[in-house]
Design an enzyme around this catalytic site. Structure first.
Site, mmCIF file in Angstrom:
data_model
loop_
_atom_site.group_PDB
_atom_site.id
_atom_site.type_symbol
_atom_site.label_atom_id
_atom_site.label_comp_id
_atom_site.label_asym_id
_atom_site.label_seq_id
_atom_site.Cartn_x
_atom_site.Cartn_y
_atom_site.Cartn_z
ATOM 1 N N ASP A 368 12.509 44.919 0.125
ATOM 2 C CA ASP A 368 13.515 44.413 0.225
ATOM 3 C C ASP A 368 14.550 45.404 0.097
ATOM 4 O O ASP A 368 14.441 46.671 0.143
ATOM 5 C CB ASP A 368 13.659 43.258 -0.706
ATOM 6 C CG ASP A 368 14.513 42.134 -0.029
ATOM 7 O OD1 ASP A 368 15.837 42.501 -0.252
ATOM 8 O OD2 ASP A 368 14.022 40.907 0.197
ATOM 9 N N ASP A 486 18.754 40.102 7.098
ATOM 10 C CA ASP A 486 19.695 39.394 6.102
ATOM 11 C C ASP A 486 20.980 39.597 6.493
ATOM 12 O O ASP A 486 21.582 40.284 7.384
ATOM 13 C CB ASP A 486 19.450 40.107 4.741
ATOM 14 C CG ASP A 486 19.898 39.121 3.419
ATOM 15 O OD1 ASP A 486 20.272 38.167 3.688
ATOM 16 O OD2 ASP A 486 19.486 39.628 2.336
ATOM 17 N N CYS A 534 17.181 35.598 7.421
ATOM 18 C CA CYS A 534 17.608 35.237 6.038
ATOM 19 C C CYS A 534 19.349 35.654 5.975
ATOM 20 O O CYS A 534 19.662 36.447 6.495
ATOM 21 C CB CYS A 534 16.883 36.263 5.045
ATOM 22 S SG CYS A 534 17.633 36.137 3.389
ATOM 23 N N ASP A 556 17.422 31.568 -1.758
ATOM 24 C CA ASP A 556 17.352 32.374 -2.924
ATOM 25 C C ASP A 556 16.941 31.785 -4.154
ATOM 26 O O ASP A 556 16.497 32.389 -5.021
ATOM 27 C CB ASP A 556 18.623 33.368 -3.197
ATOM 28 C CG ASP A 556 18.861 34.461 -1.972
ATOM 29 O OD1 ASP A 556 18.003 34.579 -1.345
ATOM 30 O OD2 ASP A 556 19.693 35.040 -2.319
HETATM 31 C C1 DGJ Z 1 19.967 37.909 -0.203
HETATM 32 C C2 DGJ Z 1 18.475 37.544 0.122
HETATM 33 O O1 DGJ Z 1 18.551 36.210 0.356
HETATM 34 C C3 DGJ Z 1 17.658 37.770 -0.808
HETATM 35 O O2 DGJ Z 1 16.301 37.596 -0.659
HETATM 36 C C4 DGJ Z 1 17.703 39.583 -0.731
HETATM 37 O O3 DGJ Z 1 16.868 40.027 0.245
HETATM 38 C C5 DGJ Z 1 19.062 39.802 -1.167
HETATM 39 N N1 DGJ Z 1 20.133 39.182 -0.144
HETATM 40 C C6 DGJ Z 1 19.141 41.350 -0.997
HETATM 41 O O4 DGJ Z 1 20.326 41.933 -1.335
#
Ligand code: DGJ
Length: 755
Positions: A368, A486, A534, A556
């Site tokens: 990540d 993301d 995401c 999250d």
């Molecule tokens: C937001 C995402 O929803 C999380 O899973 C993670 O990837 C963070 N950002 C990382 O900054």
């Protein structure tokens, strides 16, 4: 003269045919056109020189029903025009369309000029072959040459009708659109309830059910980027009383847009509620140049007489066939590094996590946030977005080293990016301050970390850059199997440094046109890579983007209890195969609730199973339980990911129980989930009746993830489908475990197999 639409179509494949179902007594020449899916019919009355009228949407009509179909009630001046335009005929009621013409006239009168039905056989947005029937209705205003085309696409093998609109400018110069909704659907008054989904970061898709009453209900989003974080654009209408999961008539309406939207449900003094949905027109006046076409997003409608779950199954089947990427492929079980190490990425640590997920039986590791940045290394959330180069301090052997370790450990490798963003502290921003969204003449407003900015995707150079982030990663490292895309900021101030001052109001819309263009380019070049959608969790769970993605991160919030509620709401429109659901640490990092691992596994196993944890902090006993859960999940993966969902008992019912199940199409395999959501002494929980099984078949029961000292009373026994559906199984409210292991949580996962 009466003809059956499909008998006409079969003789005229791919050619436009006009279908007359009912010719009203001459000389009126009103024609009722029906299009249908396997179980639904939509009937529209078309009369050249008049507005198109809604007649019927519901259970598929028989030949006899078609003959005797009644006019919808026009009592109390119901206005059943399918695309009411502001100004000429419609000023007092809500409208779908409003245009300032070239000469300044603000009124439009959209009348049927042509229509046709044709069979289509084309590629769905996820690149799968699809077949259906397309009804096109062309509307024109007698005073102006600009046509508006309404489209109704009925799928041949899915109970979905998609509707959208093209607005063409054929006037002498630019026209201005101030309303450009996608579709309208009148819904007969009665005892109608609407189910919709309110949410927030870490609390997505919270179900709200309310009775429709007089007045206007508006569901909308103005985030700019993440349109599923707050209210969601998908709604279900229960037509005959309070919403029920497995009985009753339901109309589902899923707007398919990635940007700001507005869903209006207006109830005036007439016999209908009026659903009008599309792009949110607020601050988005659109100037359409001569010969330009404005295409609205689609609305996907379904009708089911099997309650809310029935409508969900219609969406899920359609999504698995035509919306999601690689929807026919089982999803890998993965470990994501975020909650395990956050920004503390390093080569040794990644290797250890890969080795751990491999030893638990997992198939993929995803690194990540925190792996990139040269001049400004990404150690916290306030820098480096846009600088997509490996931080060599953390990863001296780069992505190649990680791919080598993944291979060594026998897992696939995935990586996180947030390509539409930058930080004021980044090399990208130093080079291209002109690429960010900001109000003209003002300083940009920053988001996450006090420095985050959104890149302006209306700018083709930014589109090239965002595509380039993927292109560079995947060209240099073709072994990357998975990308987590993301997006963690809204549009915080209005302004584009690319768009002209006249077209500043195009920003929200052109951003999303740019985003879709980028997605198309990525998929054209990289059809195979798995991409997760995401956006601060489930902020971008929508059917405009999903055709380019394989799945989305539901939230999250990984707390298993709150996940039961969020996954319940999310499942109304999205299938389990798309819902990334991870086992995380305890106390939970978002709610700080302590939930035993068994319960956490059981919740995560009802979606696309993964892990979001530091395995090296787990005890051997915990590892063994996860290993068992992963191995069990592999046995039920097909059922969860491709099966039909039956929501059985709502966590919102207030009686401390939630239950759902998946059943394969052939009804030979099923998985049943049962969660106790609170514990009290002398508690009374209802026995849950199963659904979707074959009453004539016999099934054996086997508990998965069992932690009890003694097996369940039903373990290994055989029951008829009829018994399981009419009676259900008695399940103990507690686990039979040693005294020191007792706690207030209890859940069951039962594998059900036909003999
Ligand atoms: C937001 C995402 O929803 C999380 O899973 C993670 O990837 C963070 N950002 C990382 O900054």
């Amino acid at each position: 003269m009466k003809k059956d639409i499909h008998s006409v179509l079969s003789r005229h494949k791919n050619s436009i045919v006009t279908t007359v179902l009912f010719a009203a007594s001459l000389p009126v020449m009103a024609e009722k056109v029906e299009i249908h899916t396997p179980n639904n019919s939509l009937v529209i009355e078309l009369n050249k020189g008049k507005e198109p009228q809604f007649v019927y949407y519901g259970t598929r009509l028989t030949e006899h029903d078609r003959q005797t179909l009644q006019e919808p009630s026009t009592a109390n001046w119901s206005h059943l025009q399918l695309y009411p335009a502001y100004g000429a005929n419609h000023t007092m009621s809500e409208t779908a369309f409003a245009m300032r013409h070239y000469d300044g006239n603000m009124s439009t009168d959209l009348l049927v000029s042509d229509y046709g039905v044709k069979a289509i056989s084309d590629k769905a947005p996820n690149n799968k072959d699809r077949q259906g029937t397309l009804l096109t209705i062309t509307l024109r205003d007698n005073l102006y040459p600009s046509p508006v085309h309404l489209y109704y696409l009925a799928y041949k093998d899915a109970d979905i009708i998609e509707c959208w609109t093209d607005i063409e400018n054929k006037e002498k110069g630019t026209v201005t659109l101030s309303q450009f909704y996608s579709s309208c659907m009148p819904i007969r008054r009665g005892d109608v309830y609407v189910s919709h989904f309110h949410g927030s970061w870490a609390a997505e898709a919270q179900l709200t059910e309310e009775r429709l009453n007089n007045g206007m209900m508006v569901i909308k989003n103005k985030d700019g980027l993440r349109n599923a974080t707050t209210d969601r654009q998908e709604v279900m209408f229960s037509l005959d009383g309070k919403a029920r999961e497995n009985e009753g008539d339901v109309i589902g309406a899923a707007l398919m847009y990635s940007g700001n939207y507005r869903v209006n449900i207006d109830t005036d003094d007439t016999e209908y509620h009026y659903y009008i949905a599309g792009i949110n027109p607020d601050n988005s006046e659109y100037h359409l140049r001569k010969d330009e076409i404005f295409t609205t997003p689609r609305v996907a409608y379904t009708f089911s007489d099997q309650g809310l779950s029935g409508a969900s199954r219609n969406y899920h089947r359609w999504a698995r066939s035509y919306q999601l990427r690689h929807a026919d492929k089982e999803r890998d079980i993965l470990l994501n590094s975020w909650e395990g190490v956050y920004f503390d990425i390093n080569q040794k640590g990644m290797d250890q996590m890969m080795s751990d997920i491999a030893s638990l039986g997992g198939e993929l590791f995803v690194m990540d946030d925190g792996w990139f940045g040269d001049k400004y290394p990404r150690d916290v959330d306030n820098s480096s977005l846009g600088d997509w180069v490996v931080d060599k301090r953390k990863l001296p052997e780069g992505i190649d080293g990680l791919l080598r370790d993944a291979k060594k450990n026998g897992v696939k490798f995935g990586i996180w990016v947030e390509p539409e963003m930058t930080n004021t502290k980044s090399e990208l921003y130093e080079k291209h301050p002109d690429w960010v969204i900001k109000a003209p003449g003002r300083e940009p407003v920053t988001g996450r970390g006090g420095t985050q900015l959104v890149l302006d995707l209306s700018n083709p150079k930014v589109q090239d850059f965002v595509f380039g982030v993927f292109d560079e990663l995947l060209t240099k490292h073709p072994a990357i199997a998975y990308i987590k895309w993301d997006s963690n900021a809204p549009v915080m101030n209005h302004g584009s440094q690319y768009l002209s001052m006249t077209n500043q109001s195009h920003l929200y819309i052109d951003y999303h046109k740019g985003l879709i263009k980028v997605c198309e380019r990525i998929r054209a070049k990289y059809p195979d890579v798995v991409i997760q959608d995401c956006a601060s969790g489930g902020g971008r769970a929508n059917y405009a983007l999903l055709p380019y993605f394989d799945e989305f991160w539901v939230s999250d919030n990984t707390d298993a209890l709150q996940r039961i509620f969020m996954q319940w709401g999310t499942s109304y429109f999205f299938p389990a195969i798309a819902m990334a659901s991870h086992i995380s640490a305890t106390p939970n990092h978002q709610t700080f609730r302590t939930i035993p691992l068994k319960f956490r596994c059981d919740v995560a196993m009802s979606g696309r199973l993964g892990m979001e944890i530091q395995p090296k902090n787990m005890t051997d006993e915990e590892k063994a339980l996860c290993k068992q859960a992963i191995s069990d999940y592999k046995n039920i993966r097909k059922v969860v990911q491709f099966g039909d969902l039956y929501r059985l008992h709502s966590p919102y019912s207030g009686d401390n129980l939630a239950s759902l199940m998946y059943v394969t199409e052939d009804k030979n395999d099923a998985v049943f989930y049962w969660y106790k959501t609170e514990t009290f002494v002398n508690q009374h929980l209802p026995r849950v009746k199963m659904r979707g099984l074959d009453p004539e078949k016999k099934y054996t029961i086997h508990e998965l993830n069992s932690i009890d000292n003694t097996p369940l009373d039903c373990e290994g026994k055989v029951y008829t489908g009829k018994y399981l559906m009419s009676n259900g199984l008695e399940l103990p409210y507690k686990h039979s475990v040693d005294y020191h292991k007792q706690n207030d949580w209890s859940s069951r996962v039962l594998q059900i197999k036909s003999l």
